[in-house]
Structure formats: C-alpha cells, structure tokens
Design a protein around this motif. Sequence first.
Motif, PDB file in Angstrom:
ATOM      1  N   LEU A 254      15.822 109.699 -67.730  1.00  6.45           N
ATOM      2  CA  LEU A 254      16.853 109.608 -68.764  1.00  6.45           C
ATOM      3  C   LEU A 254      17.284 108.174 -68.994  1.00  6.45           C
ATOM      4  N   GLY A 255      17.183 107.338 -67.948  1.00 12.47           N
ATOM      5  CA  GLY A 255      17.562 105.944 -68.100  1.00 12.47           C
ATOM      6  C   GLY A 255      16.673 105.194 -69.068  1.00 12.47           C
ATOM      7  N   ALA A 256      15.473 105.722 -69.292  1.00 10.08           N
ATOM      8  CA  ALA A 256      14.551 105.097 -70.238  1.00 10.08           C
ATOM      9  C   ALA A 256      14.854 105.488 -71.682  1.00 10.08           C
ATOM     10  N   ASP A 257      15.758 106.443 -71.866  1.00 12.94           N
ATOM     11  CA  ASP A 257      16.143 106.907 -73.200  1.00 12.94           C
ATOM     12  C   ASP A 257      17.402 106.157 -73.635  1.00 12.94           C
ATOM     13  N   ALA A 258      17.287 105.373 -74.697  1.00 10.83           N
ATOM     14  CA  ALA A 258      18.417 104.545 -75.144  1.00 10.83           C
ATOM     15  C   ALA A 258      19.654 105.371 -75.460  1.00 10.83           C
ATOM     16  N   GLY A 259      19.462 106.600 -75.899  1.00 16.72           N
ATOM     17  CA  GLY A 259      20.595 107.432 -76.262  1.00 16.72           C
ATOM     18  C   GLY A 259      21.299 108.062 -75.076  1.00 16.72           C
ATOM     19  N   LEU A 260      20.654 108.042 -73.913  1.00 19.40           N
ATOM     20  CA  LEU A 260      21.214 108.697 -72.733  1.00 19.40           C
ATOM     21  C   LEU A 260      21.510 107.721 -71.597  1.00 19.40           C
ATOM     22  N   ALA A 261      20.996 106.503 -71.678  1.00 19.24           N
ATOM     23  CA  ALA A 261      21.068 105.568 -70.557  1.00 19.24           C
ATOM     24  C   ALA A 261      22.496 105.273 -70.122  1.00 19.24           C
ATOM     25  N   ASP A 262      23.425 105.112 -71.058  1.00 20.69           N
ATOM     26  CA  ASP A 262      24.807 104.778 -70.696  1.00 20.69           C
ATOM     27  C   ASP A 262      25.428 105.853 -69.823  1.00 20.69           C
ATOM     28  N   ASP A 263      25.180 107.126 -70.140  1.00 18.41           N
ATOM     29  CA  ASP A 263      25.738 108.215 -69.350  1.00 18.41           C
ATOM     30  C   ASP A 263      25.116 108.270 -67.963  1.00 18.41           C
ATOM     31  N   VAL A 264      23.862 107.850 -67.847  1.00 16.37           N
ATOM     32  CA  VAL A 264      23.176 107.884 -66.562  1.00 16.37           C
ATOM     33  C   VAL A 264      23.710 106.803 -65.629  1.00 16.37           C
ATOM     34  N   VAL A 265      24.061 105.644 -66.175  1.00 11.89           N
ATOM     35  CA  VAL A 265      24.512 104.528 -65.354  1.00 11.89           C
ATOM     36  C   VAL A 265      25.895 104.764 -64.766  1.00 11.89           C
ATOM     37  N   LYS A 266      26.745 105.478 -65.472  1.00 10.41           N
ATOM     38  CA  LYS A 266      28.142 105.631 -65.057  1.00 10.41           C
ATOM     39  C   LYS A 266      28.338 106.148 -63.635  1.00 10.41           C
ATOM     40  N   PRO A 267      27.595 107.163 -63.169  1.00 14.50           N
ATOM     41  CA  PRO A 267      27.828 107.645 -61.800  1.00 14.50           C
ATOM     42  C   PRO A 267      27.618 106.587 -60.731  1.00 14.50           C
ATOM     43  N   MET A 268      26.813 105.551 -61.011  1.00  9.29           N
ATOM     44  CA  MET A 268      26.575 104.507 -60.025  1.00  9.29           C
ATOM     45  C   MET A 268      27.841 103.708 -59.729  1.00  9.29           C
ATOM     46  N   ASP A 269      28.787 103.707 -60.655  1.00  8.95           N
ATOM     47  CA  ASP A 269      30.019 102.951 -60.459  1.00  8.95           C
ATOM     48  C   ASP A 269      30.773 103.411 -59.214  1.00  8.95           C
ATOM     49  N   ALA A 270      30.745 104.713 -58.942  1.00 14.04           N
ATOM     50  CA  ALA A 270      31.466 105.238 -57.777  1.00 14.04           C
ATOM     51  C   ALA A 270      30.849 104.733 -56.473  1.00 14.04           C
ATOM     52  N   TRP A 271      29.515 104.636 -56.426  1.00 10.45           N
ATOM     53  CA  TRP A 271      28.846 104.117 -55.227  1.00 10.45           C
ATOM     54  C   TRP A 271      29.176 102.644 -55.029  1.00 10.45           C
ATOM     55  N   ILE A 272      29.152 101.891 -56.118  1.00 11.77           N
ATOM     56  CA  ILE A 272      29.452 100.463 -56.032  1.00 11.77           C
ATOM     57  C   ILE A 272      30.888 100.252 -55.548  1.00 11.77           C
ATOM     58  N   ALA A 273      31.816 101.057 -56.069  1.00  8.57           N
ATOM     59  CA  ALA A 273      33.218 100.933 -55.659  1.00  8.57           C
ATOM     60  C   ALA A 273      33.387 101.245 -54.177  1.00  8.57           C
ATOM     61  N   LEU A 274      32.675 102.259 -53.680  1.00 12.14           N
ATOM     62  CA  LEU A 274      32.769 102.627 -52.264  1.00 12.14           C
ATOM     63  C   LEU A 274      32.281 101.487 -51.384  1.00 12.14           C
ATOM     64  N   VAL A 275      31.103 100.953 -51.684  1.00 12.15           N
ATOM     65  CA  VAL A 275      30.530  99.886 -50.861  1.00 12.15           C
ATOM     66  C   VAL A 275      31.355  98.609 -50.975  1.00 12.15           C
ATOM     67  N   ALA A 276      31.800  98.270 -52.183  1.00  7.96           N
ATOM     68  CA  ALA A 276      32.617  97.064 -52.361  1.00  7.96           C
ATOM     69  C   ALA A 276      33.921  97.165 -51.577  1.00  7.96           C
ATOM     70  N   GLY A 277      34.519  98.358 -51.552  1.00 12.34           N
ATOM     71  CA  GLY A 277      35.757  98.543 -50.799  1.00 12.34           C
ATOM     72  C   GLY A 277      35.560  98.324 -49.314  1.00 12.34           C
ATOM     73  N   ILE A 278      34.428  98.788 -48.792  1.00 13.44           N
ATOM     74  CA  ILE A 278      34.133  98.583 -47.367  1.00 13.44           C
ATOM     75  C   ILE A 278      33.924  97.095 -47.079  1.00 13.44           C
ATOM     76  N   ILE A 279      33.222  96.416 -47.971  1.00 17.11           N
ATOM     77  CA  ILE A 279      32.985  94.980 -47.782  1.00 17.11           C
ATOM     78  C   ILE A 279      34.304  94.216 -47.793  1.00 17.11           C
ATOM     79  N   ARG A 280      35.186  94.541 -48.722  1.00 19.65           N
ATOM     80  CA  ARG A 280      36.486  93.859 -48.763  1.00 19.65           C
ATOM     81  C   ARG A 280      37.285  94.108 -47.485  1.00 19.65           C
ATOM     82  N   ASP A 281      37.252  95.349 -47.005  1.00 23.36           N
ATOM     83  CA  ASP A 281      37.953  95.649 -45.751  1.00 23.36           C
ATOM     84  C   ASP A 281      37.365  94.822 -44.605  1.00 23.36           C
ATOM     85  N   GLY A 282      36.044  94.667 -44.613  1.00 21.00           N
ATOM     86  CA  GLY A 282      35.397  93.864 -43.581  1.00 21.00           C
ATOM     87  C   GLY A 282      35.764  92.399 -43.678  1.00 21.00           C
ATOM     88  N   GLN A 283      35.940  91.913 -44.901  1.00 18.83           N
ATOM     89  CA  GLN A 283      36.363  90.526 -45.078  1.00 18.83           C
ATOM     90  C   GLN A 283      37.786  90.317 -44.568  1.00 18.83           C
TER      91      GLN A 283
END
Length: 211
Positions: free
Chosen positions: A117-146
Amino acid sequence: MSPVEPSTAKGAATRARLLDVAARVFAEKGYGAAKFSELISESGLTKGAFYFYFPSKAALARAVIDDQERRWVAEVQQRVLAQATPTQQLADVMPAMLELLAREPGAWSVVRLVRELGADAGLADDVVKPMDAWIALVAGIIRDGQQAREFRADLDADGLATVLVGAFDGIKGLVDSTSPEDREQRLTRYTGILGDMAFAELGILAHPRDL
C-alpha cells in the motif's frame, strides 16, 4: 466511504474477527493476491454484511494495519516500560516485537500491507501514520535515558528513533521479500546487529542482548 465503527459489543466483536481473518489472509498472500471475494468468504458473512463493516479491500487493509499496530504498540509498551531502566527498556523493544511476530499468525500482514500500500500514492499517507506511535515510544525511552545520563545527551532523540524504527521496518520487509526459510532466525540476526549499532551510537558499551 469510511469503515463503520460498531456501536454494540456484538458488532465490535464481529469487526475484530473480520480483522483477524483479514490479517491472516493478507499475511499469507499479500494485498494484491488476496481477492476481496475470498476475504468475504473466509469471514462467513454475506457480502452485504461484510460491506457494512468494510466497503472496500483498501479500507479493510488500512483497518488491519491500524488494528495490528495499535495492539502491538500497546503490548510492547506495557512490556518494555516495566523494565527498570531506559537502557533495559530500549534493549527489550526489538525482542518484544520479534516475539509478537513469531506468536501472531497475522503479524506479517502489516509488513506486506505497508510495503504494497505504501507504493500507492493514494494510500501511502494512511500507511505511514501508524509508524508515528513506534517513533514516539522509542524517542520517549531515549529521552528518559538522556535524563538519567545513561545515553549521550547530544543525541537527537526523535531523529534516532525515526532511524531505528525505519531500519527495523526495512529489515522486516527485506526478510519477508526473500526466502521464507528461517525467516524468524534471519530477522533475529539482523535486528541484533541493528541493536548493537544503536547502542554504540547511544554511547553504551554493554551488548544490548546481554542486559
């Protein structure tokens, strides 16, 4: 037309079952090869009843991605944040995800759906959005470690989290697109290397798999 959100417990249970069925079929065949008629047949519902929940294959696929990612993030977050230190938490993120991939029969559906679906221009934006939650989780752990002075203070937490999540997702896609033989073992090997590189960048000498 958007998918319907059920207003009753029975409707919610039916929708959840449809998502599980679809996840399994998409994991086995991918988005392109899975026929909408087959998905309806596997569900045991009539075409009209199925359309009530999901009016198209694209809408169903997006719902599967959202459902799987939401459940994964919640389960991984609960597990890793129970660890005592940010170093241990970060070290446990990838093992927790690997266990989910091994345990959930439909887990690989997300890998294939995101790729197709990421290869479909009409659907790619919706596919990328769920990754934001993973990035937020990992970034939060890194900040806590800092803040705990376990990780280098000069690092860009959001940038590093984006690279790690993107790399992990890319490794999953690479492994899934090649031979299915020893898939889980290869994924474990490659993500172990990624973990070593991440901890070296964080300024931690301990091997993450030894924590």
